[in-house]
Design a protein around this motif. Structure first.
Motif, short mmCIF file in Angstrom:
data_model
loop_
_atom_site.label_atom_id
_atom_site.label_comp_id
_atom_site.label_asym_id
_atom_site.label_seq_id
_atom_site.Cartn_x
_atom_site.Cartn_y
_atom_site.Cartn_z
N GLU A 129 0.72 -0.98 0.07
CA GLU A 129 0.05 -0.12 0.04
C GLU A 129 0.86 1.24 0.07
OE1 GLU A 129 -3.79 -1.81 2.49
OE2 GLU A 129 -2.42 -0.45 3.60
N SER A 134 -3.54 14.54 -0.91
CA SER A 134 -4.49 14.79 -1.85
C SER A 134 -3.78 16.20 -2.60
CB SER A 134 -5.94 14.98 -1.64
OG SER A 134 -6.31 16.04 -0.75
N LEU A 140 0.20 11.65 -6.50
CA LEU A 140 -0.80 10.57 -6.80
C LEU A 140 -0.54 10.02 -8.29
CD1 LEU A 140 -3.65 9.53 -6.15
CD2 LEU A 140 -4.73 11.48 -6.81
N LEU A 144 -0.48 6.08 -9.20
CA LEU A 144 -1.34 5.25 -10.30
C LEU A 144 -0.29 4.84 -11.47
CD1 LEU A 144 -4.07 8.26 -10.50
CD2 LEU A 144 -4.09 5.84 -9.29
N THR A 149 -4.21 1.55 -6.89
CA THR A 149 -5.44 1.79 -7.08
C THR A 149 -5.83 2.39 -5.80
OG1 THR A 149 -5.84 -0.04 -8.52
CG2 THR A 149 -7.97 0.90 -7.54
N GLU A 150 -6.72 3.61 -5.91
CA GLU A 150 -7.12 4.33 -4.93
C GLU A 150 -8.16 3.37 -3.90
OE1 GLU A 150 -9.88 8.24 -3.51
OE2 GLU A 150 -8.53 8.34 -5.54
N THR A 151 -8.02 3.43 -2.55
CA THR A 151 -9.06 2.48 -1.74
C THR A 151 -9.63 3.17 -0.82
OG1 THR A 151 -7.22 2.16 -0.29
CG2 THR A 151 -7.64 0.49 -1.93
N GLU A 152 -9.15 4.42 -0.48
CA GLU A 152 -9.93 5.37 0.35
C GLU A 152 -9.57 6.63 0.77
OE1 GLU A 152 -11.05 5.23 5.30
OE2 GLU A 152 -9.39 3.82 4.70
N ARG A 153 -10.19 7.88 0.71
CA ARG A 153 -9.93 9.19 0.93
C ARG A 153 -10.68 9.25 2.38
NH1 ARG A 153 -9.05 13.13 -3.82
NH2 ARG A 153 -8.51 11.72 -5.24
N ILE A 164 -4.97 10.03 0.90
CA ILE A 164 -5.60 8.90 -0.15
C ILE A 164 -4.70 7.86 -0.04
CG2 ILE A 164 -5.98 8.36 -2.62
CD1 ILE A 164 -5.76 11.37 -3.23
N ASP A 165 -5.26 6.66 0.33
CA ASP A 165 -4.77 5.26 0.44
C ASP A 165 -4.89 4.48 -0.67
OD1 ASP A 165 -3.96 5.79 3.27
OD2 ASP A 165 -5.66 4.50 4.21
N LEU A 166 -3.89 3.89 -1.02
CA LEU A 166 -3.82 3.31 -2.58
C LEU A 166 -3.31 1.89 -2.11
CD1 LEU A 166 -2.66 6.30 -3.24
CD2 LEU A 166 -3.61 5.56 -5.28
#
Length: 186
Positions: A129, A134, A140, A144, A149-153, A164-166
């Motif tokens: 992760e 942001s 970011l 990407l 892939t973004e999982t949570e803001r 932003i967690d990815l």
């Protein structure tokens, strides 16, 4: 016949990466962190605490500070639980590469990321992760491009800028191995 000035090549820039083991190196790591994440500056004491629980590195290009990294190692699995569910308990590491804005776009972030990813894998991470503020669109876009892939803001208490967690879901094709760790074993 000796080479002409036109034929001579400048030496390749020397990227050095090492763990920050003294106050000066910890201050360098802190400088990069706070420059890239101004909404969440860390004190010297907070950096020392992080250095005790995470793998931190600082990077210089020809002696000039350019970036830093953090690898939050996977937590040991709970006794009797060999199946990581992706909750960070036993197989998920967080890998963060930070490059000062004036040094971006030259492949340094990729070098630091690849090095940190290899370390996380060597520590047993099955899932990777990262987290990006942001207000850092360069960071970011970089995440990407690496297959995250973004999982949570979310907002932390008192914050006004979302994090932003990815999660790494689609890594690019393997690149050549990152340089070996120049830090001698402790």
């Amino acid at each position: 016949m000796p080479p002409t000035d036109h034929e001579r090549q400048a030496p390749a820039p020397a990227l050095t990466v090492h763990r920050p083991e003294d106050e000066r190196a910890l201050a360098d790591w802190r400088h990069v962190h706070n420059a890239v994440i101004p909404a969440h500056p860390l004190s010297a004491e907070e950096v020392r605490e992080r250095a005790g629980r995470n793998h931190l590195e600082v990077a210089h290009l020809d002696g000039v500070l350019v970036g830093c990294t953090t690898v939050r190692p996977p937590a040991p699995a709970a006794p009797g639980n060999d199946d990581d569910t992706g909750d960070g308990a036993g197989g998920t590491a967080t890998v963060i590469a930070r490059i000062l804005p004036e040094h971006r776009g030259r492949g340094l972030g990729t070098l630091l990321y690849d090095r940190s990813l290899a370390l996380a894998r060597s520590l047993g991470a099955r899932e990777i992760e990262t987290v990006v503020l942001s207000s850092n669109p360069d960071g970011l876009r970089f995440a990407l491009r690496q297959g995250f892939t973004e999982t949570e803001r979310y907002l932390l208490p008192g914050d006004t800028v979302p994090w932003i967690d990815l999660r790494l879901t689609d890594p690019p094709a393997p690149r050549p191995a990152p340089p070996a760790d120049p830090t001698p074993p402790a």
